[in-house]
Design a protein around this motif. Structure first.
Motif, PDB file in Angstrom:
ATOM      1  N   PHE A  33       0.843  -1.201   0.000  1.00  0.00           N
ATOM      2  CA  PHE A  33       0.000   0.000   0.000  1.00  0.00           C
ATOM      3  C   PHE A  33       0.882   1.256   0.000  1.00  0.00           C
ATOM      4  O   PHE A  33       0.418   2.338  -0.317  1.00  0.00           O
ATOM      5  CB  PHE A  33      -0.872   0.060   1.261  1.00  0.00           C
ATOM      6  CG  PHE A  33      -2.138  -0.777   1.220  1.00  0.00           C
ATOM      7  CD1 PHE A  33      -2.284  -1.838   0.354  1.00  0.00           C
ATOM      8  CD2 PHE A  33      -3.196  -0.483   2.078  1.00  0.00           C
ATOM      9  CE1 PHE A  33      -3.443  -2.604   0.334  1.00  0.00           C
ATOM     10  CE2 PHE A  33      -4.361  -1.230   2.063  1.00  0.00           C
ATOM     11  CZ  PHE A  33      -4.482  -2.294   1.187  1.00  0.00           C
ATOM     12  N   ARG A  75       3.932 -14.741  12.424  1.00  0.00           N
ATOM     13  CA  ARG A  75       2.965 -14.340  11.401  1.00  0.00           C
ATOM     14  C   ARG A  75       1.577 -14.851  11.761  1.00  0.00           C
ATOM     15  O   ARG A  75       1.401 -16.024  12.098  1.00  0.00           O
ATOM     16  CB  ARG A  75       3.407 -14.941  10.078  1.00  0.00           C
ATOM     17  CG  ARG A  75       2.540 -14.560   8.925  1.00  0.00           C
ATOM     18  CD  ARG A  75       3.034 -15.240   7.652  1.00  0.00           C
ATOM     19  NE  ARG A  75       2.188 -14.865   6.555  1.00  0.00           N
ATOM     20  CZ  ARG A  75       2.341 -13.766   5.834  1.00  0.00           C
ATOM     21  NH1 ARG A  75       3.322 -12.943   6.084  1.00  0.00           N
ATOM     22  NH2 ARG A  75       1.511 -13.488   4.848  1.00  0.00           N
ATOM     23  N   GLY A  80      -0.987  -7.175   7.936  1.00  0.00           N
ATOM     24  CA  GLY A  80      -0.423  -5.922   8.441  1.00  0.00           C
ATOM     25  C   GLY A  80      -0.048  -5.000   7.290  1.00  0.00           C
ATOM     26  O   GLY A  80       0.190  -5.439   6.161  1.00  0.00           O
ATOM     27  N   ASN A  81       0.032  -3.709   7.582  1.00  0.00           N
ATOM     28  CA  ASN A  81       0.264  -2.726   6.517  1.00  0.00           C
ATOM     29  C   ASN A  81       1.677  -2.165   6.468  1.00  0.00           C
ATOM     30  O   ASN A  81       2.015  -1.455   5.532  1.00  0.00           O
ATOM     31  CB  ASN A  81      -0.685  -1.535   6.673  1.00  0.00           C
ATOM     32  CG  ASN A  81      -2.063  -1.828   6.178  1.00  0.00           C
ATOM     33  OD1 ASN A  81      -3.012  -1.724   6.933  1.00  0.00           O
ATOM     34  ND2 ASN A  81      -2.182  -2.215   4.921  1.00  0.00           N
ATOM     35  N   ALA A  85       5.065  -8.143   9.384  1.00  0.00           N
ATOM     36  CA  ALA A  85       5.302  -9.592   9.377  1.00  0.00           C
ATOM     37  C   ALA A  85       6.303  -9.987   8.280  1.00  0.00           C
ATOM     38  O   ALA A  85       6.415 -11.153   7.931  1.00  0.00           O
ATOM     39  CB  ALA A  85       3.984 -10.336   9.182  1.00  0.00           C
ATOM     40  N   ALA A 114      -3.992 -17.694  19.717  1.00  0.00           N
ATOM     41  CA  ALA A 114      -3.610 -16.461  19.004  1.00  0.00           C
ATOM     42  C   ALA A 114      -3.853 -16.520  17.505  1.00  0.00           C
ATOM     43  O   ALA A 114      -4.038 -15.489  16.856  1.00  0.00           O
ATOM     44  CB  ALA A 114      -2.143 -16.151  19.267  1.00  0.00           C
ATOM     45  N   THR A 138     -10.295  -6.348   8.263  1.00  0.00           N
ATOM     46  CA  THR A 138      -9.743  -7.622   7.782  1.00  0.00           C
ATOM     47  C   THR A 138     -10.189  -8.796   8.672  1.00  0.00           C
ATOM     48  O   THR A 138      -9.495  -9.811   8.752  1.00  0.00           O
ATOM     49  CB  THR A 138      -8.202  -7.563   7.790  1.00  0.00           C
ATOM     50  OG1 THR A 138      -7.790  -6.970   9.034  1.00  0.00           O
ATOM     51  CG2 THR A 138      -7.646  -6.762   6.639  1.00  0.00           C
ATOM     52  N   ALA A 142      -7.594 -11.700   9.577  1.00  0.00           N
ATOM     53  CA  ALA A 142      -6.742 -11.257  10.686  1.00  0.00           C
ATOM     54  C   ALA A 142      -6.917 -12.160  11.894  1.00  0.00           C
ATOM     55  O   ALA A 142      -8.033 -12.511  12.270  1.00  0.00           O
ATOM     56  CB  ALA A 142      -7.083  -9.819  11.064  1.00  0.00           C
ATOM     57  N   GLY A 146      -2.402 -11.418  15.888  1.00  0.00           N
ATOM     58  CA  GLY A 146      -1.867 -10.410  14.967  1.00  0.00           C
ATOM     59  C   GLY A 146      -2.507  -9.050  15.219  1.00  0.00           C
ATOM     60  O   GLY A 146      -1.851  -8.013  15.099  1.00  0.00           O
ATOM     61  N   GLY A 150      -0.271  -6.072  16.137  1.00  0.00           N
ATOM     62  CA  GLY A 150      -0.049  -5.172  15.007  1.00  0.00           C
ATOM     63  C   GLY A 150      -1.171  -4.200  14.724  1.00  0.00           C
ATOM     64  O   GLY A 150      -0.981  -3.248  13.969  1.00  0.00           O
ATOM     65  N   ALA A 152      -4.963  -1.851  15.719  1.00  0.00           N
ATOM     66  CA  ALA A 152      -5.298  -0.703  16.563  1.00  0.00           C
ATOM     67  C   ALA A 152      -6.791  -0.622  16.893  1.00  0.00           C
ATOM     68  O   ALA A 152      -7.183  -0.513  18.057  1.00  0.00           O
ATOM     69  CB  ALA A 152      -4.866   0.579  15.882  1.00  0.00           C
ATOM     70  N   GLY A 202       8.267 -11.782  22.174  1.00  0.00           N
ATOM     71  CA  GLY A 202       7.725 -13.099  22.529  1.00  0.00           C
ATOM     72  C   GLY A 202       6.563 -13.464  21.615  1.00  0.00           C
ATOM     73  O   GLY A 202       5.991 -12.601  20.934  1.00  0.00           O
TER      74      GLY A 202
HETATM   75  P1  FAD Z   1       0.015 -10.111  10.824  1.00  0.00           P
HETATM   76  O1  FAD Z   1       0.008  -9.148   9.695  1.00  0.00           O
HETATM   77  O2  FAD Z   1       0.294 -11.520  10.530  1.00  0.00           O
HETATM   78  O3  FAD Z   1       1.030  -9.606  11.934  1.00  0.00           O
HETATM   79  C1  FAD Z   1       0.993  -8.299  12.423  1.00  0.00           C
HETATM   80  C2  FAD Z   1       2.151  -8.115  13.404  1.00  0.00           C
HETATM   81  O4  FAD Z   1       1.899  -8.902  14.558  1.00  0.00           O
HETATM   82  C3  FAD Z   1       3.501  -8.612  12.875  1.00  0.00           C
HETATM   83  O5  FAD Z   1       4.504  -7.785  13.393  1.00  0.00           O
HETATM   84  C4  FAD Z   1       3.638 -10.012  13.440  1.00  0.00           C
HETATM   85  O6  FAD Z   1       4.999 -10.374  13.616  1.00  0.00           O
HETATM   86  C5  FAD Z   1       2.926  -9.870  14.765  1.00  0.00           C
HETATM   87  N1  FAD Z   1       2.267 -11.093  15.219  1.00  0.00           N
HETATM   88  C6  FAD Z   1       1.309 -11.803  14.576  1.00  0.00           C
HETATM   89  N2  FAD Z   1       0.900 -12.832  15.344  1.00  0.00           N
HETATM   90  C7  FAD Z   1       1.619 -12.768  16.483  1.00  0.00           C
HETATM   91  C8  FAD Z   1       1.667 -13.569  17.653  1.00  0.00           C
HETATM   92  N3  FAD Z   1       0.871 -14.626  17.814  1.00  0.00           N
HETATM   93  N4  FAD Z   1       2.568 -13.243  18.619  1.00  0.00           N
HETATM   94  C9  FAD Z   1       3.383 -12.169  18.477  1.00  0.00           C
HETATM   95  N5  FAD Z   1       3.363 -11.379  17.395  1.00  0.00           N
HETATM   96  C10 FAD Z   1       2.496 -11.674  16.411  1.00  0.00           C
HETATM   97  N6  FAD Z   1      -5.847  -2.706  11.223  1.00  0.00           N
HETATM   98  C11 FAD Z   1      -6.659  -2.218  12.157  1.00  0.00           C
HETATM   99  O7  FAD Z   1      -6.254  -2.073  13.323  1.00  0.00           O
HETATM  100  N7  FAD Z   1      -7.959  -1.867  11.860  1.00  0.00           N
HETATM  101  C12 FAD Z   1      -8.470  -2.020  10.618  1.00  0.00           C
HETATM  102  O8  FAD Z   1      -9.655  -1.799  10.403  1.00  0.00           O
HETATM  103  C13 FAD Z   1      -7.607  -2.497   9.589  1.00  0.00           C
HETATM  104  N8  FAD Z   1      -8.043  -2.617   8.309  1.00  0.00           N
HETATM  105  C14 FAD Z   1      -7.202  -3.132   7.354  1.00  0.00           C
HETATM  106  C15 FAD Z   1      -7.657  -3.279   6.025  1.00  0.00           C
HETATM  107  C16 FAD Z   1      -6.816  -3.788   5.043  1.00  0.00           C
HETATM  108  C17 FAD Z   1      -7.321  -3.961   3.633  1.00  0.00           C
HETATM  109  C18 FAD Z   1      -5.497  -4.174   5.379  1.00  0.00           C
HETATM  110  C19 FAD Z   1      -4.576  -4.763   4.353  1.00  0.00           C
HETATM  111  C20 FAD Z   1      -5.033  -4.033   6.685  1.00  0.00           C
HETATM  112  C21 FAD Z   1      -5.884  -3.516   7.679  1.00  0.00           C
HETATM  113  N9  FAD Z   1      -5.447  -3.393   9.002  1.00  0.00           N
HETATM  114  C22 FAD Z   1      -6.280  -2.869   9.960  1.00  0.00           C
HETATM  115  C23 FAD Z   1      -4.162  -3.943   9.415  1.00  0.00           C
HETATM  116  C24 FAD Z   1      -4.272  -5.453   9.802  1.00  0.00           C
HETATM  117  O9  FAD Z   1      -5.218  -6.104   9.001  1.00  0.00           O
HETATM  118  C25 FAD Z   1      -4.690  -5.662  11.247  1.00  0.00           C
HETATM  119  O10 FAD Z   1      -3.847  -4.977  12.132  1.00  0.00           O
HETATM  120  C26 FAD Z   1      -4.743  -7.146  11.623  1.00  0.00           C
HETATM  121  O11 FAD Z   1      -5.295  -7.247  12.899  1.00  0.00           O
HETATM  122  C27 FAD Z   1      -3.396  -7.853  11.622  1.00  0.00           C
HETATM  123  O12 FAD Z   1      -3.622  -9.214  11.958  1.00  0.00           O
HETATM  124  P2  FAD Z   1      -2.816 -10.371  11.236  1.00  0.00           P
HETATM  125  O13 FAD Z   1      -3.196 -11.659  11.863  1.00  0.00           O
HETATM  126  O14 FAD Z   1      -3.000 -10.305   9.773  1.00  0.00           O
HETATM  127  O15 FAD Z   1      -1.340  -9.986  11.656  1.00  0.00           O
END
Ligand code: FAD
Length: 448
Positions: A33, A75, A80-81, A85, A114, A138, A142, A146, A150, A152, A202
Motif C-alpha cells: 500500500f 505471522r 499488516g500494513n 510480518a 492467538a 480484515t 486477521a 496479529g 499489530g 489498533a 515473545g
Molecule cells: P500479521 O500481519 O500476521 O502480523 C501483524 C504483526 O503482529 C507482525 O509484526 C507479526 O509479527 C505480529 N504477530 C502476529 N501474530 C503474532 C503472535 N501470535 N505473537 C506475536 N506477534 C504476532 N488494522 C486495524 O487495526 N484496523 C483495521 O480496520 C484495519 N483494516 C485493514 C484493512 C486492510 C485492507 C489491510 C490490508 C489491513 C488492515 N489493518 C487494519 C491492518 C491489519 O489487518 C490488522 O492490524 C490485523 O489485525 C493484523 O492481523 P494479522 O493476523 O494479519 O497480523
C-alpha cells in the motif's frame, strides 16, 4: 543459511515448508500500500516456514531457534500494513494459523488461541449470544494475536474505543525465545508490553478479551449533499449513546466511485456514510441522518448482513470491507497511484479540522472518516486516500496536515520506533530483554 539443515532436523515431525512459492507468500503482508515500503521490502524472504499446531510445538520451535540463534518472525493472517510480518533478515517464519481454538468462554469474557481469526471467533460466539467488541475490517483473515501485536481499532471502535485503551485486552500468554522457553502470563496494564509491538516481544499464544452482548447489526448506506453534513451526522450519531452501533464511516463524495459495486449505490457527487446499527434502532439512526439532510439509499437486515459476513452470501460482501483500510484496497485496485496516511483529529475540534483539511488539498487528499468513542468523547480518525507523486511531497502533505491541527501517524515506515501515536507507552524494549534475550525476533523492527 548454514543453520537451516540443523534446524530442520531438530524440528522433525512439525509442519515445515521451504519451497519458493510458500516462502514468498508467507514473507509478505500489505506493505505494498506504501510506495516507499514497496521499494524497501519487496525482496525480503524468510528461509523456512514452520506451522505449529499447539503451544508445545511453539515452545519446541522457540528452543531450537534460541539454540541455533536463528532469526524468527511471527505471522498471523499477514494482513499488516507496514511490513510488520516481513522477515527483514531471513530466518524462520512462525505461521500461527493452526493455533485457532476457543480456549474458554464465560459470560463477558473469552480466551482464544492467538491464530484464531476474528471472523471464526465471532462465528463461535454468535450461538452463545456474545461477540467481539471490535475487529479490523480484515476480520476474515486477521488473527486475534496479529491484531493485538499489530492492529489498533476497527468496526466496534465507535462504541468500545481502541486496543490500547485500558481493559480492551485482559491477558495474554507469551512464549519466550530462550533455550528453555517459558510461558509468561501478562495481565492488566502489563499486556501493553506486547501490544502493537510487531512481534518483537515473545510469541503470543493466547489472548483474553472482554466480549459484548451480541446485537443484530443492520447495514445502511446514507448519502448527504456534502462531506461536512455527512461528518456532522457521523459525530451526532456516534454521540447518541442510547443507540447501539458497530460502525460509523463517512466518505468524501469523490471516494464512492472508487468502491466498485458498493460505490455504485451512491449517487454521483454525494458524500456517504456506511453504518452498522442495531436493527430495532435503525429508525432512530435514520431520523438523525434526516436532520443532516441524509437519505438512506441501501439497507440490509441483520440476517442478510450476517450471512454476507459469515458465509460470503449476497452481492456485496459485508459493508465493513469497504471501510477503514479496505477503502485504500478498493481505490488501489482502480488507481495504482493511490496511497494513504493515518490521521487523528483531536476531540475538541475534530469537525473543524476535518473541514480545514477537506478544503486544503483538492483531489490529492480525499478523506474518509472512522468515528470512535474514547474516554467518554467522540472523535474521528481518517485513512485519507493520497495521490502519490514523490516521497518529498508525501512528507510535505504530512507536515501540512499537522500544521492544520491533525495528528499523523506515518504508515510508510516498518520501524516500530517511528510508529507515531500508534506506539504504546509501555516498557516494550525492557520486556524484549526478558522475552527475547538473544534479540532474534523480527530483527530490524525495534531500533532502540
Ligand atoms: P500479521 O500481519 O500476521 O502480523 C501483524 C504483526 O503482529 C507482525 O509484526 C507479526 O509479527 C505480529 N504477530 C502476529 N501474530 C503474532 C503472535 N501470535 N505473537 C506475536 N506477534 C504476532 N488494522 C486495524 O487495526 N484496523 C483495521 O480496520 C484495519 N483494516 C485493514 C484493512 C486492510 C485492507 C489491510 C490490508 C489491513 C488492515 N489493518 C487494519 C491492518 C491489519 O489487518 C490488522 O492490524 C490485523 O489485525 C493484523 O492481523 P494479522 O493476523 O494479519 O497480523
Amino acid at each position: 543459511m548454514d543453520y537451516l539443515p540443523a534446524l530442520i532436523a531438530e524440528l522433525g515431525g512439525l509442519e515445515i515448508a521451504d519451497d519458493p512459492a510458500t516462502l514468498r507468500l508467507k514473507s509478505r503482508d500489505f506493505f505494498w500500500f506504501s510506495p516507499l515500503l514497496k521499494r524497501q521490502l519487496e525482496d525480503c524472504r524468510g528461509d523456512v516456514v514452520v506451522r505449529p499446531r499447539n503451544i508445545e510445538e511453539v515452545m519446541k520451535i522457540a528452543a531450537v531457534v534460541a539454540k541455533t540463534r536463528s532469526k524468527i518472525t511471527v505471522r498471523g493472517g499477514g494482513t499488516g500494513n507496514y511490513g510488520q510480518a516481513v522477515p527483514l533478515e531471513g530466518g524462520v517464519i512462525l505461521d500461527m494459523g493452526a493455533l485457532d481454538r476457543v480456549i474458554s468462554l464465560e459470560p463477558g469474557v473469552g480466551t482464544f488461541e492467538a491464530g484464531a481469526t476474528m471472523l471464526e471467533i465471532d462465528k463461535a460466539l454468535a450461538p452463545k449470544g456474545w461477540e467481539l467488541r471490535f475487529y479490523p475490517s480484515t476480520r476474515k483473515q486477521a488473527t486475534i494475536g496479529g491484531f493485538v501485536a499489530g492492529g489498533a481499532a476497527g468496526a466496534g471502535s465507535c462504541t468500545w474505543g481502541q486496543l490500547s485503551d485500558p481493559g480492551a485486552v485482559l491477558a495474554v500468554d507469551v512464549v519466550t525465545i530462550e533455550e528453555e522457553p517459558r510461558v509468561m502470563t501478562l495481565e492488566g496494564s502489563d499486556v501493553r508490553k506486547v501490544l502493537h509491538a510487531y512481534g518483537v516481544n515473545g510469541v503470543i499464544v493466547s489472548v483474553t478479551v472482554p466480549l459484548a452482548p451480541a446485537h443484530t447489526w443492520a447495514e445502511k448506506i446514507v448519502v448527504f449533499p456534502t462531506l461536512e453534513e455527512a461528518a456532522a451526522f457521523g459525530q451526532a450519531f456516534t454521540e447518541a449513546d442510547g443507540i447501539a452501533k458497530k460502525l460509523v464511516s463517512v466518505f468524501d463524495p469523490r471516494i464512492p466511485p472508487k468502491l466498485g459495486r458498493v460505490g455504485k449505490l451512491v449517487p454521483e457527487g454525494k458524500a456517504a456514510a456506511i453504518v452498522m446499527v442495531s436493527e430495532p434502532q435503525a429508525g432512530a439512526m435514520t431520523e438523525i441522518a434526516g436532520l443532516h439532510n441524509g437519505d438512506v439509499v441501501f439497507e440490509r437486515g441483520a440476517k442478510e448482513a450476517e450471512s454476507a459476513a459469515f458465509e460470503g452470501h449476497g452481492t456485496y460482501g459485508p459493508l465493513y470491507e469497504y471501510t477503514w483500510n479496505h477503502t485504500t484496497l478498493h481505490a488501489l485496485k482502480r488507481d495504482p497511484a493511490i496511497t494513504y496516511l493515518q490521521v487523528k483529529f483531536p476531540p475538541e475540534n475534530n469537525l473543524e479540522i476535518v473541514n480545514r483539511v477537506a478544503s486544503e488539498f483538492g483531489d490529492e487528499v480525499q478523506l474518509h472518516l472512522e468515528f470512535q468513542r474514547r474516554f467518554g468523547r467522540v472523535t474521528c480518525s481518517a485513512l485519507p486516500l493520497v495521490t502519490y507523486s514523490t516521497d518529498e511531497r508525501l512528507y510535505e502533505v504530512i507536515e501540512r496536515l499537522e500544521a492544520l491541527g491533525a495528528q499523523v501517524s506515518n504508515p510508510h515506515t516498518y520501524v516500530l520506533d517511528n510508529a507515531g501515536w500508534k506506539r504504546v507507552d509501555a516498557p516494550q524494549p525492557e520486556f524484549k530483554r526478558i522475552a527475547d534475550p538473544h534479540a532474534l525476533m523480527n530483527p530490524g523492527k525495534l531500533v532502540s
